[in-house]
Scaffold this motif. Structure first.
Motif, PDB file in Angstrom:
ATOM      1  N   PHE A 145       0.827  -1.209   0.000  1.00 44.92           N
ATOM      2  CA  PHE A 145       0.000   0.000   0.000  1.00 44.92           C
ATOM      3  C   PHE A 145       0.861   1.259   0.000  1.00 44.92           C
ATOM      4  N   LEU A 146       1.827   1.324   0.912  1.00 41.76           N
ATOM      5  CA  LEU A 146       2.657   2.523   1.014  1.00 41.76           C
ATOM      6  C   LEU A 146       3.507   2.720  -0.229  1.00 41.76           C
ATOM      7  N   THR A 147       3.930   1.643  -0.865  1.00 43.08           N
ATOM      8  CA  THR A 147       4.723   1.759  -2.097  1.00 43.08           C
ATOM      9  C   THR A 147       3.845   2.189  -3.263  1.00 43.08           C
ATOM     10  N   VAL A 148       2.630   1.668  -3.340  1.00 44.60           N
ATOM     11  CA  VAL A 148       1.691   2.108  -4.378  1.00 44.60           C
ATOM     12  C   VAL A 148       1.472   3.612  -4.283  1.00 44.60           C
ATOM     13  N   MET A 149       1.252   4.110  -3.071  1.00 47.39           N
ATOM     14  CA  MET A 149       0.911   5.510  -2.893  1.00 47.39           C
ATOM     15  C   MET A 149       2.099   6.440  -3.064  1.00 47.39           C
ATOM     16  N   SER A 150       3.285   6.006  -2.626  1.00 45.32           N
ATOM     17  CA  SER A 150       4.454   6.888  -2.631  1.00 45.32           C
ATOM     18  C   SER A 150       5.434   6.607  -3.762  1.00 45.32           C
ATOM     19  N   GLY A 151       5.292   5.471  -4.411  1.00 45.73           N
ATOM     20  CA  GLY A 151       6.139   5.161  -5.558  1.00 45.73           C
ATOM     21  C   GLY A 151       7.207   4.128  -5.265  1.00 45.73           C
ATOM     22  N   GLY A 152       7.447   3.254  -6.251  1.00 45.80           N
ATOM     23  CA  GLY A 152       8.498   2.258  -6.119  1.00 45.80           C
ATOM     24  C   GLY A 152       8.095   0.941  -6.756  1.00 45.80           C
ATOM     25  N   ARG A 153       8.990  -0.031  -6.675  1.00 41.09           N
ATOM     26  CA  ARG A 153       8.754  -1.337  -7.282  1.00 41.09           C
ATOM     27  C   ARG A 153       8.126  -2.280  -6.265  1.00 41.09           C
ATOM     28  N   ILE A 154       7.176  -3.090  -6.729  1.00 36.29           N
ATOM     29  CA  ILE A 154       6.409  -3.993  -5.875  1.00 36.29           C
ATOM     30  C   ILE A 154       6.310  -5.352  -6.553  1.00 36.29           C
ATOM     31  N   THR A 155       6.524  -6.390  -5.786  1.00 36.71           N
ATOM     32  CA  THR A 155       6.208  -7.741  -6.248  1.00 36.71           C
ATOM     33  C   THR A 155       5.078  -8.250  -5.366  1.00 36.71           C
ATOM     34  N   PRO A 156       3.836  -8.240  -5.854  1.00 34.66           N
ATOM     35  CA  PRO A 156       2.685  -8.620  -5.018  1.00 34.66           C
ATOM     36  C   PRO A 156       2.579 -10.134  -4.850  1.00 34.66           C
ATOM     37  N   ASN A 157       3.623 -10.697  -4.269  1.00 32.41           N
ATOM     38  CA  ASN A 157       3.713 -12.134  -4.079  1.00 32.41           C
ATOM     39  C   ASN A 157       4.255 -12.380  -2.671  1.00 32.41           C
ATOM     40  N   SER A 158       3.883 -13.495  -2.072  1.00 34.39           N
ATOM     41  CA  SER A 158       4.454 -13.893  -0.792  1.00 34.39           C
ATOM     42  C   SER A 158       4.593 -15.405  -0.800  1.00 34.39           C
ATOM     43  N   GLY A 159       5.300 -15.928   0.195  1.00 36.65           N
ATOM     44  CA  GLY A 159       5.550 -17.360   0.194  1.00 36.65           C
ATOM     45  C   GLY A 159       6.622 -17.713  -0.811  1.00 36.65           C
ATOM     46  N   ASP A 160       6.367 -18.677  -1.672  1.00 38.11           N
ATOM     47  CA  ASP A 160       7.317 -19.110  -2.700  1.00 38.11           C
ATOM     48  C   ASP A 160       7.531 -17.991  -3.712  1.00 38.11           C
ATOM     49  N   PRO A 161       8.769 -17.484  -3.865  1.00 36.38           N
ATOM     50  CA  PRO A 161       9.000 -16.381  -4.805  1.00 36.38           C
ATOM     51  C   PRO A 161       8.856 -16.793  -6.265  1.00 36.38           C
ATOM     52  N   ARG A 162       8.789 -18.094  -6.526  1.00 34.82           N
ATOM     53  CA  ARG A 162       8.763 -18.568  -7.909  1.00 34.82           C
ATOM     54  C   ARG A 162       7.364 -18.664  -8.494  1.00 34.82           C
ATOM     55  N   HIS A 163       6.363 -18.924  -7.656  1.00 34.69           N
ATOM     56  CA  HIS A 163       5.030 -19.078  -8.205  1.00 34.69           C
ATOM     57  C   HIS A 163       3.968 -18.906  -7.116  1.00 34.69           C
ATOM     58  N   TYR A 164       2.733 -18.765  -7.581  1.00 34.38           N
ATOM     59  CA  TYR A 164       1.563 -18.542  -6.732  1.00 34.38           C
ATOM     60  C   TYR A 164       1.185 -19.828  -5.994  1.00 34.38           C
ATOM     61  N   GLU A 165       0.801 -19.673  -4.715  1.00 33.25           N
ATOM     62  CA  GLU A 165       0.303 -20.787  -3.909  1.00 33.25           C
ATOM     63  C   GLU A 165      -0.977 -20.327  -3.219  1.00 33.25           C
ATOM     64  N   GLY A 166      -2.107 -20.691  -3.755  1.00 30.57           N
ATOM     65  CA  GLY A 166      -3.356 -20.245  -3.154  1.00 30.57           C
ATOM     66  C   GLY A 166      -4.534 -20.970  -3.743  1.00 30.57           C
ATOM     67  N   VAL A 167      -5.731 -20.440  -3.492  1.00 27.63           N
ATOM     68  CA  VAL A 167      -6.941 -21.150  -3.895  1.00 27.63           C
ATOM     69  C   VAL A 167      -7.112 -21.191  -5.413  1.00 27.63           C
ATOM     70  N   GLN A 168      -6.451 -20.280  -6.163  1.00 31.55           N
ATOM     71  CA  GLN A 168      -6.703 -20.219  -7.599  1.00 31.55           C
ATOM     72  C   GLN A 168      -5.868 -21.200  -8.420  1.00 31.55           C
ATOM     73  N   ASN A 169      -5.008 -21.966  -7.770  1.00 31.70           N
ATOM     74  CA  ASN A 169      -4.404 -23.109  -8.461  1.00 31.70           C
ATOM     75  C   ASN A 169      -4.515 -24.364  -7.597  1.00 31.70           C
ATOM     76  N   SER A 170      -5.540 -24.371  -6.747  1.00 36.07           N
ATOM     77  CA  SER A 170      -5.757 -25.482  -5.826  1.00 36.07           C
ATOM     78  C   SER A 170      -6.489 -26.644  -6.475  1.00 36.07           C
ATOM     79  N   GLY A 171      -7.130 -26.406  -7.605  1.00 35.11           N
ATOM     80  CA  GLY A 171      -7.962 -27.419  -8.225  1.00 35.11           C
ATOM     81  C   GLY A 171      -9.357 -27.487  -7.653  1.00 35.11           C
ATOM     82  N   LEU A 172      -9.651 -26.710  -6.625  1.00 33.65           N
ATOM     83  CA  LEU A 172     -10.980 -26.696  -6.009  1.00 33.65           C
ATOM     84  C   LEU A 172     -11.969 -25.953  -6.912  1.00 33.65           C
TER      85      LEU A 172
END
Length: 450
Positions: A204-231
């Protein structure tokens, strides 16, 4: 033609007959005013050992505009809004007719010719409920979708790029939509983050004030969440699985999740911005008080619950709505009971919940200053007193007041303590000859958290 009052070097004062409430709606103000930039310093005056200081931010007036001001509607909802191009199912959006402006007649009856008699007070941008989401966070309640389809939404992985687009749009505006006056500042009115997570606060603070953001957490290589869970109760964009959302017409988009967590750059707002706190900024999940060490450990750990039977989802949702578990103890017990159903994810210490003190320190961090002001309304005096409310000078006859309407005890509805109410009353009395714009996350009719 409208007349604009600029900032004086004195500290004038707010007329209690004309307190303008600005809570709970994302909009660009239709007022006018010359572009004002904050100075490098803030004056904070203590007003009592048991009550918060009044933090005043002094602005400088810019040079008068060279040409008469005119309405500027390009890129605003006055010009056009998104509208569906088709009638049902998954609907693609296009440009639709803009929203008409509404004349407010509660305080005074509108009279003919008023456009030529106006005296401008201020022009600002309001943003609210950005809800920047760490969508892979273990504490999230996506599984409530089993009882309420609206409890999880397919677009949630795009909150950071969406917020950056909003910043870019604001920077492209050349003036206020009603008059064309330069925009003086922006105010966020809470729920800037979604889950009280350090990851989201940094984004949030980087969006508002400027800078580079990687909106990822956990494994830096790929997404881990409900949208690749197969559910199937969640949209699986990268998969050909016939999930519930694809049955409604959502597409198969190969590479969507990789794009959603890739590095981005925010230019930051080109105007000063201020911050108001909301319940999702103050409380884990926006509804639970701090203090349960098990939940804090779960937030940064390597397990995540992604599905829950509808009956149990309904029970949890009802507890949240009724505030029957404000400390989250029953929620903790539910998670423990489903430990064997959890999926493994990559642990991440950055997902830890942040405290109100962390929130203040992050705003005061020079790395997040942007064009200012330092602290974005908050000051070291707020740190000293443990408060998250303040006042600031908008113009020579306009004062801004930012309130903290969250309750650290839990629940998402609004609340204000006696100390803050006394401070608000005193601030209005001390500025009785000025107009006041009061910012808060909760509206007056949702201040029901007792």
């Amino acid at each position: 033609m409208s007349r604009t009052r600029s900032v004086a070097s004195t500290t004038p004062a707010v007329h209690r007959r004309t307190v303008l409430a600005a809570a709970g709606a994302a909009a660009v103000s239709t007022g006018v005013g010359y572009a004002l930039r904050p100075t490098d310093s803030q004056a904070a005056t203590a007003t009592g050992a048991a009550e918060a200081p009044v933090a005043q931010t002094v602005h400088r007036a810019a040079a008068p505009a060279a040409a008469p001001l005119a309405p500027y509607t390009r890129g605003t909802t006055v010009a056009s809004v998104a509208a569906p191009r088709t009638g049902s199912g998954y609907r693609r959006l296009g440009d639709g007719p803009g929203w008409s402006r509404k004349v407010r007649s509660e305080l005074a009856a509108p009279k003919a010719g008023r456009a030529g008699r106006r005296t401008a007070l201020a022009a600002f941008v309001q943003l609210t409920d950005l809800h920047l989401m760490d969508t892979q966070h273990p504490l999230r309640l996506e599984y409530l979708r089993s009882t309420d389809v609206h409890a999880w939404r397919p677009q949630e992985a795009l909150t950071v790029p969406g917020a950056i687009s909003l910043v870019e749009r604001i920077n492209a505006l050349r003036g206020a939509p009603a008059t064309g006056a330069p925009l003086q500042f922006a105010m966020t009115t809470g729920d800037n983050t979604d889950n009280n997570s350090h990851t989201e606060l940094d984004w949030f603070l980087t969006v508002m004030s400027g800078g580079r953001i990687t909106p990822n957490s956990g494994d830096p290589r790929h997404y881990e969440g409900v949208q690749n869970s197969g559910l199937q109760q969640y949209w699986q964009p990268d998969s050909t699985t016939r999930d519930a959302d694809k049955q409604r017409g959502f597409p198969h988009l190969q590479g969507y999740l990789a794009a959603a967590v890739r590095e981005l750059n925010s230019p930051g707002l080109a105007i000063p911005w201020y911050s108001t706190v909301g319940n999702h900024d103050s409380l884990p999940l926006g509804c639970y008080g701090h203090g349960d060490s098990w939940l804090a450990e779960y937030a940064v750990g390597g397990k995540k619950l992604m599905s829950l039977p509808a009956s149990e989802s309904k029970k949890l949702q009802d507890m949240i709505r009724k505030a029957s578990d404000p400390q989250g103890h029953a929620f903790r017990d539910l998670l423990k009971a489903h430990a064997r159903s959890m999926r493994s994810v990559t642990p991440d210490e950055r997902r830890a919940p942040y405290t109100p003190r962390d929130y203040l320190r992050a705003h005061l961090d020079p790395a997040h200053r942007g064009v200012g002001p330092v602290g974005h309304g908050y000051s070291t005096a707020n740190l000293d007193t443990g408060t998250q409310y303040y006042s600031f000078r908008i113009a020579d006859d306009v004062i801004g007041i930012s309130l903290d309407t969250t309750d650290p005890g839990g629940h998402y509805q609004g609340s204000m303590g006696t100390g803050q109410l006394r401070w608000l009353d005193r601030t209005l009395r001390e500025n009785k000859d000025s107009f006041a714009v009061v910012f808060s996350h909760h509206t007056s009719d949702s201040m029901t958290n007792t």
